[in-house]
Write a protein that holds these residues in place. Structure first.
Motif, PDB file in Angstrom:
ATOM      1  N   GLU A 173     -21.792 -32.827 -19.427  1.00 54.57           N
ATOM      2  CA  GLU A 173     -20.567 -32.955 -18.652  1.00 54.57           C
ATOM      3  C   GLU A 173     -19.345 -33.056 -19.560  1.00 54.57           C
ATOM      4  O   GLU A 173     -19.401 -33.635 -20.640  1.00 54.57           O
ATOM      5  CB  GLU A 173     -20.627 -34.165 -17.723  1.00 54.57           C
ATOM      6  N   SER A 174     -18.255 -32.473 -19.082  1.00 55.69           N
ATOM      7  CA  SER A 174     -16.971 -32.599 -19.759  1.00 55.69           C
ATOM      8  C   SER A 174     -16.446 -33.997 -19.479  1.00 55.69           C
ATOM      9  O   SER A 174     -16.339 -34.402 -18.325  1.00 55.69           O
ATOM     10  CB  SER A 174     -15.990 -31.546 -19.235  1.00 55.69           C
ATOM     11  N   VAL A 175     -16.098 -34.735 -20.532  1.00 56.06           N
ATOM     12  CA  VAL A 175     -15.569 -36.086 -20.348  1.00 56.06           C
ATOM     13  C   VAL A 175     -14.065 -36.150 -20.607  1.00 56.06           C
ATOM     14  O   VAL A 175     -13.394 -37.089 -20.167  1.00 56.06           O
ATOM     15  CB  VAL A 175     -16.307 -37.113 -21.232  1.00 56.06           C
ATOM     16  N   VAL A 176     -13.536 -35.155 -21.324  1.00 58.31           N
ATOM     17  CA  VAL A 176     -12.089 -34.998 -21.503  1.00 58.31           C
ATOM     18  C   VAL A 176     -11.792 -33.508 -21.456  1.00 58.31           C
ATOM     19  O   VAL A 176     -12.419 -32.730 -22.180  1.00 58.31           O
ATOM     20  CB  VAL A 176     -11.586 -35.578 -22.843  1.00 58.31           C
ATOM     21  N   GLN A 177     -10.868 -33.107 -20.608  1.00 55.61           N
ATOM     22  CA  GLN A 177     -10.524 -31.691 -20.475  1.00 55.61           C
ATOM     23  C   GLN A 177      -9.221 -31.414 -21.218  1.00 55.61           C
ATOM     24  O   GLN A 177      -8.157 -31.887 -20.843  1.00 55.61           O
ATOM     25  CB  GLN A 177     -10.386 -31.330 -18.992  1.00 55.61           C
ATOM     26  N   ALA A 212     -10.983 -24.676 -19.900  1.00 53.98           N
ATOM     27  CA  ALA A 212     -11.742 -24.198 -21.056  1.00 53.98           C
ATOM     28  C   ALA A 212     -12.030 -25.315 -22.052  1.00 53.98           C
ATOM     29  O   ALA A 212     -12.980 -26.069 -21.873  1.00 53.98           O
ATOM     30  CB  ALA A 212     -10.985 -23.043 -21.703  1.00 53.98           C
ATOM     31  N   ALA A 213     -11.218 -25.428 -23.101  1.00 49.51           N
ATOM     32  CA  ALA A 213     -11.502 -26.389 -24.163  1.00 49.51           C
ATOM     33  C   ALA A 213     -11.670 -27.800 -23.613  1.00 49.51           C
ATOM     34  O   ALA A 213     -10.854 -28.276 -22.826  1.00 49.51           O
ATOM     35  CB  ALA A 213     -10.379 -26.363 -25.198  1.00 49.51           C
ATOM     36  N   SER A 214     -12.745 -28.450 -24.047  1.00 47.50           N
ATOM     37  CA  SER A 214     -13.046 -29.791 -23.555  1.00 47.50           C
ATOM     38  C   SER A 214     -13.939 -30.510 -24.552  1.00 47.50           C
ATOM     39  O   SER A 214     -14.455 -29.906 -25.496  1.00 47.50           O
ATOM     40  CB  SER A 214     -13.790 -29.703 -22.209  1.00 47.50           C
ATOM     41  N   LEU A 215     -14.100 -31.817 -24.341  1.00 47.95           N
ATOM     42  CA  LEU A 215     -15.152 -32.563 -25.031  1.00 47.95           C
ATOM     43  C   LEU A 215     -16.268 -32.727 -24.028  1.00 47.95           C
ATOM     44  O   LEU A 215     -16.079 -33.334 -22.975  1.00 47.95           O
ATOM     45  CB  LEU A 215     -14.657 -33.939 -25.474  1.00 47.95           C
ATOM     46  N   TYR A 216     -17.423 -32.125 -24.323  1.00 49.75           N
ATOM     47  CA  TYR A 216     -18.555 -32.330 -23.423  1.00 49.75           C
ATOM     48  C   TYR A 216     -19.753 -32.907 -24.184  1.00 49.75           C
ATOM     49  O   TYR A 216     -19.905 -32.694 -25.388  1.00 49.75           O
ATOM     50  CB  TYR A 216     -18.912 -31.055 -22.654  1.00 49.75           C
ATOM     51  N   MET A 217     -20.547 -33.660 -23.450  1.00 44.46           N
ATOM     52  CA  MET A 217     -21.669 -34.391 -24.034  1.00 44.46           C
ATOM     53  C   MET A 217     -22.839 -34.346 -23.060  1.00 44.46           C
ATOM     54  O   MET A 217     -22.652 -34.001 -21.889  1.00 44.46           O
ATOM     55  CB  MET A 217     -21.267 -35.842 -24.308  1.00 44.46           C
ATOM     56  N   THR A 218     -24.021 -34.693 -23.524  1.00 42.31           N
ATOM     57  CA  THR A 218     -25.149 -34.741 -22.605  1.00 42.31           C
ATOM     58  C   THR A 218     -24.950 -35.927 -21.662  1.00 42.31           C
ATOM     59  O   THR A 218     -24.391 -36.959 -22.050  1.00 42.31           O
ATOM     60  CB  THR A 218     -26.496 -34.912 -23.342  1.00 42.31           C
TER      61      THR A 218
END
Length: 346
Positions: A112-116, A233-239
């Motif tokens: 999931e993206s946690v910061v967009q 588009a650009a984001s911080l995503y993590m499991t």
């Protein structure tokens, strides 16, 4: 046809690599359980690309330190490569395109993206000044079109633009052109007639007279015209597993990144460029500043997912990604991003 076969084969191999790498995935370390400052490793899909500028800028501004988190930024040339490293358990998160979270859900993997960072792709279709009769996506037939890599966001967006404008994806040749110097070389030597890329590569191609912007998706207006909606588009995503196990650490990351997004929205391109490492300018500070100015409209001011954006992304992937197409009707977009942490950001 041979090129098309190679592209499909490459996609199959990449998918197999993802599946294999998952056997080694341990869901990430429990950073919240560690004493002192939690350590987080983040892979960036091209750390010197302007689309991913918030990652390095946050480090340069000292906001990770202010938030109480020790971040190790690493880099891979493409988002797809960065994703695989995270799934292999070698890093905790990825700064890359949000659309990967949808593709991975279709493969029964939760991220999931946690910061967009961006509400639009921040990309442009650049056409070679040597290419004849290419005035839009309707002219892609018979052309060699550059993408970062097969199965990348640039690949799917190129397919979408072509089909939307009446050109079947089998009617053009997909070329792996990368970004930066490899993309510029492909334009220069005729390896591609046009291609999708980001700044500072866009600015370099235009400045050198090698290409011109054909379709601009660095702004909301240009993206709406090209895709019919916003494309986060650009984001911080993590499991999802990492986020669930480490909410305090993820909150610290969100605190730092949201602070950066606000800073970007209140400072000029020159001020932003001045904070970045000098080598990111590639020896041409003025051109680098221009590339930031041209691309900065893509950024969110608060790190939140734009309304309607996930639906546009699903529409594109559900049409051209074989992986997503098969699961399109069962994709739960609410599980591909969260605003919990940016809403609570200091």
């Amino acid at each position: 046809m041979q090129q098309r076969t190679r592209r499909i084969l490459a996609g199959t191999i990449a998918a197999a690599a993802v599946t294999t790498s998952m056997t080694a995935c341990r869901g990430g370390a429990n950073a919240d359980d560690s004493s002192g400052t939690p350590k987080v490793s983040i892979m960036v899909g091209g750390i010197d690309k302007v689309i991913y500028l918030p990652a390095k800028l946050t480090e340069q501004l000292g906001y990770f330190k202010d938030a109480g988190v020790d971040v190790d930024l690493k880099t891979e040339p493409s988002g797809a490569s960065a994703e695989n490293v995270m799934l292999a358990g070698q890093v905790d998160g990825v700064v890359g395109f949000y659309d990967h979270t949808i593709t991975l859900q279709a493969q029964d993997k939760c991220t999931e993206s946690v910061v967009q960072f961006a509400k639009v792709p921040g990309e442009a279709e650049v056409v070679s000044t040597k290419a004849a009769a290419v005035s839009g996506a309707a002219d892609f037939k018979g052309k060699k079109l550059g993408v970062t890599s097969p199965g990348s966001s640039t690949d799917y967006l190129t397919q979408y633009l072509a089909t939307k404008n009446g050109t079947d994806t089998s009617a053009y040749t997909t070329v792996t052109a990368g970004a930066g110097s490899t993309f510029i070389a492909a334009l220069q030597n005729g390896g591609i007639d046009a291609g999708m890329t980001t700044d500072p590569t866009i600015a370099t191609a235009v400045d050198k007279g090698l290409g011109k912007v054909l379709i601009d998706m660095r702004t909301e207006e240009g993206t709406q015209a090209a895709l019919g909606g916003l494309y986060p588009a650009a984001s911080l995503y993590m499991t999802c597993d990492y986020v669930k196990k480490n909410p305090k650490t993820v909150q610290k990351l969100a605190d730092a990144f949201v602070k950066t997004m606000t800073w970007i929205s209140t400072h000029s391109a020159a001020e932003i460029a001045a904070k970045m490492p000098q080598d990111y300018a590639g020896g041409d500070p003025a051109l680098y500043e221009q590339s930031i100015k041209d691309s900065s409209p893509m950024f969110t001011t608060d790190g939140k997912m734009p309304d309607g954006g996930p639906e546009t992304v699903l529409d594109v992937l559900g049409t051209f990604s074989d992986t997503v197409k098969a699961k399109k009707d069962t994709i739960d977009l609410s599980k591909t991003y969260t605003t919990e942490f940016v809403d609570a950001a200091k």
